[in-house]
Design a protein around this motif. Structure first.
Motif, PDB file in Angstrom:
ATOM      1  N   GLY A  51      -0.378  -0.161  39.285  1.00 47.58           N
ATOM      2  CA  GLY A  51       0.382   0.988  39.334  1.00 47.58           C
ATOM      3  C   GLY A  51       1.156   1.253  37.780  1.00 47.58           C
ATOM      4  O   GLY A  51       1.179   2.313  37.534  1.00 47.58           O
ATOM      5  N   LEU A  52       1.214   0.139  37.106  1.00 50.15           N
ATOM      6  CA  LEU A  52       1.885   0.134  35.798  1.00 50.15           C
ATOM      7  C   LEU A  52       0.984   0.620  34.626  1.00 50.15           C
ATOM      8  O   LEU A  52      -0.211   0.281  34.623  1.00 50.15           O
ATOM      9  CB  LEU A  52       2.648  -1.088  35.195  1.00 50.15           C
ATOM     10  N   GLU A  53       1.254   1.567  33.830  1.00 48.72           N
ATOM     11  CA  GLU A  53       0.638   2.020  32.588  1.00 48.72           C
ATOM     12  C   GLU A  53       0.661   0.840  31.604  1.00 48.72           C
ATOM     13  O   GLU A  53       1.764   0.362  31.399  1.00 48.72           O
ATOM     14  CB  GLU A  53       0.867   3.411  32.333  1.00 48.72           C
TER      15      GLU A  53
ATOM     16  N   PRO B 269       9.703  -4.314  35.804  1.00 49.85           N
ATOM     17  CA  PRO B 269       9.628  -3.059  35.267  1.00 49.85           C
ATOM     18  C   PRO B 269      10.676  -2.180  35.307  1.00 49.85           C
ATOM     19  O   PRO B 269      11.394  -1.862  36.164  1.00 49.85           O
ATOM     20  CB  PRO B 269       8.531  -2.386  36.238  1.00 49.85           C
ATOM     21  N   ILE B 270      10.833  -1.479  34.152  1.00 46.62           N
ATOM     22  CA  ILE B 270      12.056  -0.397  34.193  1.00 46.62           C
ATOM     23  C   ILE B 270      11.846   0.772  34.876  1.00 46.62           C
ATOM     24  O   ILE B 270      12.974   1.328  35.395  1.00 46.62           O
ATOM     25  CB  ILE B 270      12.075  -0.018  32.499  1.00 46.62           C
ATOM     26  N   ARG B 271      10.595   1.076  35.321  1.00 45.02           N
ATOM     27  CA  ARG B 271      10.511   2.034  36.223  1.00 45.02           C
ATOM     28  C   ARG B 271      11.296   1.691  37.521  1.00 45.02           C
ATOM     29  O   ARG B 271      11.572   2.760  38.235  1.00 45.02           O
ATOM     30  CB  ARG B 271       9.226   2.405  36.549  1.00 45.02           C
ATOM     31  N   TYR B 272      11.645   0.375  37.892  1.00 43.10           N
ATOM     32  CA  TYR B 272      12.485   0.233  39.200  1.00 43.10           C
ATOM     33  C   TYR B 272      13.941  -0.079  38.580  1.00 43.10           C
ATOM     34  O   TYR B 272      15.041   0.498  39.158  1.00 43.10           O
ATOM     35  CB  TYR B 272      12.064  -1.164  39.693  1.00 43.10           C
ATOM     36  N   LEU B 273      14.112  -0.699  37.473  1.00 48.23           N
ATOM     37  CA  LEU B 273      15.519  -0.879  36.895  1.00 48.23           C
ATOM     38  C   LEU B 273      16.361   0.378  36.593  1.00 48.23           C
ATOM     39  O   LEU B 273      17.619   0.505  36.695  1.00 48.23           O
ATOM     40  CB  LEU B 273      15.276  -1.960  35.766  1.00 48.23           C
ATOM     41  N   ILE B 274      15.582   1.357  36.235  1.00 54.11           N
ATOM     42  CA  ILE B 274      16.053   2.467  36.039  1.00 54.11           C
ATOM     43  C   ILE B 274      16.915   3.159  37.134  1.00 54.11           C
ATOM     44  O   ILE B 274      17.738   3.917  36.907  1.00 54.11           O
ATOM     45  CB  ILE B 274      15.040   3.357  35.229  1.00 54.11           C
TER      46      ILE B 274
ATOM     47  N   ALA C 256       9.123   7.858  37.254  1.00 55.63           N
ATOM     48  CA  ALA C 256       9.965   9.078  36.620  1.00 55.63           C
ATOM     49  C   ALA C 256      11.093   8.618  36.061  1.00 55.63           C
ATOM     50  O   ALA C 256      11.760   7.651  36.143  1.00 55.63           O
ATOM     51  CB  ALA C 256      10.162   9.959  37.588  1.00 55.63           C
ATOM     52  N   ASN C 257      11.380   9.655  34.740  1.00 53.56           N
ATOM     53  CA  ASN C 257      12.790   9.246  34.101  1.00 53.56           C
ATOM     54  C   ASN C 257      13.867  10.265  34.409  1.00 53.56           C
ATOM     55  O   ASN C 257      13.752  11.220  34.242  1.00 53.56           O
ATOM     56  CB  ASN C 257      12.330   9.370  32.727  1.00 53.56           C
TER      57      ASN C 257
ATOM     58  N   THR D 262      10.192  11.206  27.841  1.00 52.13           N
ATOM     59  CA  THR D 262       9.807  12.353  28.659  1.00 52.13           C
ATOM     60  C   THR D 262      10.020  11.873  29.922  1.00 52.13           C
ATOM     61  O   THR D 262      10.490  10.700  30.487  1.00 52.13           O
ATOM     62  CB  THR D 262       7.992  12.082  28.313  1.00 52.13           C
ATOM     63  N   GLN D 263       9.494  12.814  30.893  1.00 45.00           N
ATOM     64  CA  GLN D 263       9.627  12.970  32.358  1.00 45.00           C
ATOM     65  C   GLN D 263       8.971  11.620  33.158  1.00 45.00           C
ATOM     66  O   GLN D 263       9.757  10.885  33.933  1.00 45.00           O
ATOM     67  CB  GLN D 263       9.051  14.193  32.918  1.00 45.00           C
ATOM     68  N   ARG D 264       7.716  11.443  32.544  1.00 48.44           N
ATOM     69  CA  ARG D 264       7.142  10.220  32.961  1.00 48.44           C
ATOM     70  C   ARG D 264       7.321   8.996  31.894  1.00 48.44           C
ATOM     71  O   ARG D 264       7.188   9.135  30.765  1.00 48.44           O
ATOM     72  CB  ARG D 264       5.748  10.367  33.053  1.00 48.44           C
TER      73      ARG D 264
END
Length: 322
Positions: free
Chosen positions: A69-71, A90-95, A208-209, A276-278
């Motif tokens: 899943g990670l880019e 991943p920051i996608r979870y920590l955010i 998402a951000n 950005t949003q992503r």
């Protein structure tokens, strides 16, 4: 609209935060008589209540080779402790969760990320009173997350790793070397490593951000303190090592800086999580590594300039070579 809301929250906070007794119902086990905070108006609500941002504990991991899943440019916090398989958070979870309570090679750790300060730090959770588990209080000071431990409900300032309210006031957590880098960089260096799996107990828009364009704003959200000196933008990233800060703009121009007993290096390839949003599409802010003269990784932070100035007002700005 966001600025108006922030101003309103700060104004309302100023009228009540000088009375910590008003927080007692939500924090019955916190000893507010013990504190290093001199001005209670510095502490305000960030919006969510206690545990409104749910910290994670004992996360699952899977092999780097199994990640789909990670880019490549997505940021992760890398933790490479001696004797342990390297791990990526991943920051996608920590955010969305801000704190991960984990144990690595027998060491209980707290991997933390404060989006409003861009502060990503890892701490040893062992203290003189035992191992602590941390949650998100929902409170901010100088726009930085205030954590709390579930054992004594003392409040901890994330940026400095110190208890500022409660029974454990004055206690400091030991910082561990970790760093934010691109997923590609971590995976290429650690093909046999582990990466944190997507949490299944919470429904969030992972990837998402929720802070779109935050790191290009004129002013930090929910911050009423001074701007940094030397004409530095409040939301410029700086590399903090101890009480010194190197502007990321300088490091990215020079690629490598060796001074004050540390060696800083920069390479392109990491997306900003706060653009950005992503997250994966954010502008390139690059990877930073900080080592000593022997090549050992050092605890450090890549945080916003306003936060460094707020917590280290007498700190040294490393603007140019002597």
């Amino acid at each position: 609209m966001i600025r108006a809301l922030a101003a309103l929250i700060i104004a309302l906070a100023g009228s009540v935060s000088a009375q910590p007794s008003l927080w007692q119902s939500a924090w019955p086990d916190t000893d507010f008589s013990k504190t290093t905070v001199e001005d209670w108006s510095e502490i305000i609500s960030g919006g969510p209540p206690k545990d409104g941002i749910p910290a994670l504990s004992d996360p699952d991991f899977h092999a780097v080779s199994d990640e789909r899943g990670l880019e490549p440019r997505e940021p992760v916090i890398a933790l490479e402790l001696e004797g342990a398989t390297p791990r990526a958070y991943p920051i996608r979870y920590l955010i969305w969760h801000e704190i991960v309570n984990d144990e690595v090679a027998g060491v209980p750790v707290a991997v933390t990320f404060c989006p409003l300060c861009n502060s990503g730090l890892t701490f040893d959770r062992r203290t003189e009173v035992g191992v602590l588990e941390f949650g998100v209080s929902g409170k901010l000071r100088h726009s930085d997350m205030i954590m709390f431990d579930r054992e004594t409900e003392s409040w901890w300032q994330q940026a400095i790793g110190e208890a500022i309210v409660g029974e454990l006031t004055g206690t400091r957590l030991q910082g561990l070397p970790s760093w934010m880098e691109s997923w590609q960089s971590f995976a290429e260096r650690n093909p046999g490593g582990l990466v944190m799996s997507e949490p299944t107990e919470h429904r969030r828009r992972y990837g998402a951000n929720p802070y779109v364009r935050y790191d290009s704003a004129d002013r930090p959200f929910l911050y009423s303190g001074e701007s940094p000196p030397h004409g530095i933008s409040p939301l410029e990233r700086v590399v903090r090592v101890g009480d010194r800060a190197w502007p990321l703009s300088r490091l990215s121009e020079e690629d490598r800086i060796e001074e004050a007993g540390v060696v800083l290096s920069w390479s392109e390839g990491q997306a900003s999580a706060l653009d950005t949003q992503r997250i994966s599409e954010g502008r390139d802010v690059g990877d930073v590594r900080v080592r000593d003269g022997t090549g050992q990784d050092l605890p450090h932070d890549v945080m916003f300039a306003f936060a460094f100035h707020a917590f280290w007002p007498e700190g040294q700005w490393m603007l140019a070579r002597d």
